[in-house]
Design a protein around this motif. Structure first.
Motif, PDB file in Angstrom:
ATOM      1  N   ASP A 170      52.570 -28.507  19.718  1.00 35.08           N
ATOM      2  CA  ASP A 170      53.772 -27.690  19.564  1.00 35.08           C
ATOM      3  C   ASP A 170      53.606 -26.650  18.460  1.00 35.08           C
ATOM      4  O   ASP A 170      54.175 -25.554  18.532  1.00 35.08           O
ATOM      5  N   PHE A 171      52.844 -26.969  17.424  1.00 37.82           N
ATOM      6  CA  PHE A 171      52.662 -26.035  16.315  1.00 37.82           C
ATOM      7  C   PHE A 171      51.953 -24.751  16.743  1.00 37.82           C
ATOM      8  O   PHE A 171      52.043 -23.723  16.080  1.00 37.82           O
ATOM      9  N   LEU A 172      51.240 -24.794  17.874  1.00 39.43           N
ATOM     10  CA  LEU A 172      50.464 -23.652  18.353  1.00 39.43           C
ATOM     11  C   LEU A 172      51.205 -22.834  19.411  1.00 39.43           C
ATOM     12  O   LEU A 172      50.805 -21.724  19.732  1.00 39.43           O
ATOM     13  N   SER A 173      52.307 -23.348  19.913  1.00 40.20           N
ATOM     14  CA  SER A 173      52.937 -22.797  21.110  1.00 40.20           C
ATOM     15  C   SER A 173      53.478 -21.385  20.939  1.00 40.20           C
ATOM     16  O   SER A 173      53.676 -20.676  21.929  1.00 40.20           O
ATOM     17  N   GLU A 174      53.735 -20.956  19.692  1.00 43.47           N
ATOM     18  CA  GLU A 174      54.296 -19.628  19.484  1.00 43.47           C
ATOM     19  C   GLU A 174      53.294 -18.644  18.892  1.00 43.47           C
ATOM     20  O   GLU A 174      53.665 -17.534  18.499  1.00 43.47           O
ATOM     21  N   SER A 175      52.022 -19.021  18.840  1.00 43.34           N
ATOM     22  CA  SER A 175      50.988 -18.150  18.262  1.00 43.34           C
ATOM     23  C   SER A 175      50.171 -17.514  19.376  1.00 43.34           C
ATOM     24  O   SER A 175      49.442 -18.207  20.090  1.00 43.34           O
ATOM     25  N   HIS A 176      50.274 -16.197  19.517  1.00 45.14           N
ATOM     26  CA  HIS A 176      49.524 -15.540  20.583  1.00 45.14           C
ATOM     27  C   HIS A 176      48.180 -14.984  20.108  1.00 45.14           C
ATOM     28  O   HIS A 176      47.352 -14.591  20.929  1.00 45.14           O
ATOM     29  N   PHE A 177      47.962 -14.948  18.784  1.00 47.19           N
ATOM     30  CA  PHE A 177      46.664 -14.604  18.214  1.00 47.19           C
ATOM     31  C   PHE A 177      46.216 -15.734  17.291  1.00 47.19           C
ATOM     32  O   PHE A 177      47.019 -16.246  16.507  1.00 47.19           O
ATOM     33  N   VAL A 178      44.946 -16.128  17.358  1.00 47.27           N
ATOM     34  CA  VAL A 178      44.399 -17.167  16.484  1.00 47.27           C
ATOM     35  C   VAL A 178      43.055 -16.684  15.928  1.00 47.27           C
ATOM     36  O   VAL A 178      42.180 -16.255  16.698  1.00 47.27           O
ATOM     37  N   PRO A 179      42.851 -16.734  14.609  1.00 46.39           N
ATOM     38  CA  PRO A 179      41.575 -16.302  14.030  1.00 46.39           C
ATOM     39  C   PRO A 179      40.397 -17.146  14.523  1.00 46.39           C
ATOM     40  O   PRO A 179      40.546 -18.340  14.790  1.00 46.39           O
ATOM     41  N   VAL A 180      39.229 -16.503  14.623  1.00 47.24           N
ATOM     42  CA  VAL A 180      37.990 -17.205  14.969  1.00 47.24           C
ATOM     43  C   VAL A 180      36.885 -16.755  14.018  1.00 47.24           C
ATOM     44  O   VAL A 180      36.951 -15.670  13.432  1.00 47.24           O
ATOM     45  N   THR A 181      35.879 -17.592  13.879  1.00 46.85           N
ATOM     46  CA  THR A 181      34.743 -17.274  13.021  1.00 46.85           C
ATOM     47  C   THR A 181      33.543 -16.870  13.870  1.00 46.85           C
ATOM     48  O   THR A 181      33.514 -17.063  15.088  1.00 46.85           O
ATOM     49  N   LEU A 182      32.565 -16.309  13.203  1.00 49.82           N
ATOM     50  CA  LEU A 182      31.414 -15.698  13.865  1.00 49.82           C
ATOM     51  C   LEU A 182      30.719 -16.638  14.844  1.00 49.82           C
ATOM     52  O   LEU A 182      30.398 -16.253  15.978  1.00 49.82           O
ATOM     53  N   GLY A 183      30.497 -17.880  14.430  1.00 50.27           N
ATOM     54  CA  GLY A 183      29.776 -18.822  15.274  1.00 50.27           C
ATOM     55  C   GLY A 183      30.529 -19.254  16.517  1.00 50.27           C
ATOM     56  O   GLY A 183      29.950 -19.897  17.399  1.00 50.27           O
ATOM     57  N   GLU A 184      31.808 -18.897  16.609  1.00 50.88           N
ATOM     58  CA  GLU A 184      32.617 -19.280  17.764  1.00 50.88           C
ATOM     59  C   GLU A 184      32.650 -18.217  18.855  1.00 50.88           C
ATOM     60  O   GLU A 184      33.187 -18.469  19.938  1.00 50.88           O
ATOM     61  N   PHE A 185      32.113 -17.040  18.581  1.00 46.77           N
ATOM     62  CA  PHE A 185      32.262 -15.933  19.519  1.00 46.77           C
ATOM     63  C   PHE A 185      31.746 -16.274  20.914  1.00 46.77           C
ATOM     64  O   PHE A 185      32.364 -15.935  21.920  1.00 46.77           O
TER      65      PHE A 185
END
Length: 270
Positions: A42-57
């Motif tokens: 539920d904590f994520l349900s209203e976030s349409h952008f989430v940061p990512v790090t280089l190794g996750e691309f």
């Protein structure tokens, strides 16, 4: 160096997902911990952008558009088309879509690091005390009866430490691309169509963001391209550029979500 109980540095700025992160310590959080209910995301349900790090691309780009936002050109994945709606969290169940990549920023929650200053490698581990996972009757307590971090907490501290290291590598990546002037302003657009699939009206802007320019990339000197290849930056650049093809899938997903709610699909919003 990480501190589970140390000085209390102040967290500054706005941090996506987090409401009230405070330093984790046994004096205030003895007997407290996390309890995972049947709606864990539920904590994520209203976030349409989430940061990512280089190794996750590489992994993230197979499902989400990877874009760069703001003056700092922070890399994020787009999980929705409008604020307040994450298209990968089921609004009925609070569950995250099975088999979809889950960014480390989300996996870290509700823990986060508060740095001790720009010149220090020390940080204090904090926890979001207003998270719906935070509990006085925890399944995973933060501390044992002696006030020592539990194995669960030690694993969380280690994950936060590794995440902070990944953030630094990502900042170096963005800094180098900025030095090479590889970014330009880009847009994702949506073409409305009628029931027969024919274009209807003008294309509409879904999002505006920074992205790597293919023209600027091609114009780099061979030795600079070799540098980007050897330090793994070139692979991340290609992963970002290829990920932009996911906008079409995200737009279709938004249309299906809105249609399922009994409403006609509205034009996407930036």
């Amino acid at each position: 160096m990480a501190d589970a109980a140390a000085n209390k540095p102040t967290l500054t700025g706005s941090l996506p997902l987090y409401k009230k992160p405070v330093p984790l310590n046994p004096q205030e959080h003895q007997g407290k911990g996390l309890r995972y209910n049947d709606r864990p995301f539920d904590f994520l349900s209203e976030s349409h952008f989430v940061p990512v790090t280089l190794g996750e691309f590489g992994a993230a780009g197979t499902r989400f558009p990877i874009i760069f936002l703001g003056d700092n050109k922070t890399p994020v994945v787009a999980m929705g088309l409008q604020a307040g709606q994450n298209l990968f969290v089921d609004p009925q169940t609070g569950q995250y879509e099975q088999f979809a990549y889950l960014p480390a920023f989300v996996r870290r929650y509700p823990f986060v690091a508060a740095n001790h200053g720009p010149e220090s490698d020390r940080f204090t581990v904090c926890v979001d005390t207003e998270s719906h996972l935070f509990s006085d009757n925890p399944e995973q307590p933060f501390f044992n009866d002696k006030g020592e971090p539990t194995e669960f907490t030690n694993r969380a501290i280690d994950f936060v430490r590794r995440f902070e290291s990944d953030v630094k590598l990502t900042e170096d990546f963005v800094k180098r691309l900025t030095e090479l002037d590889l970014f330009d302003q880009q847009q994702a657009t949506f073409q409305p169509r009628n029931a027969q699939g024919e274009p209807q009206g003008e294309p509409q802007v879904v999002a505006s963001y920074w992205g790597v320019s293919s023209d600027k990339l091609r114009a780099l000197k061979p030795e600079t391209l070799a540098e980007l290849r050897d330090n793994t930056y070139l692979g991340a650049i290609y992963a970002h550029m290829l990920s932009l093809g996911q906008w079409e899938s995200l737009i279709s997903r938004a249309g299906a979500r809105n249609a399922g709610a009994g409403a006609p699909p509205p034009p996407p919003q930036a």
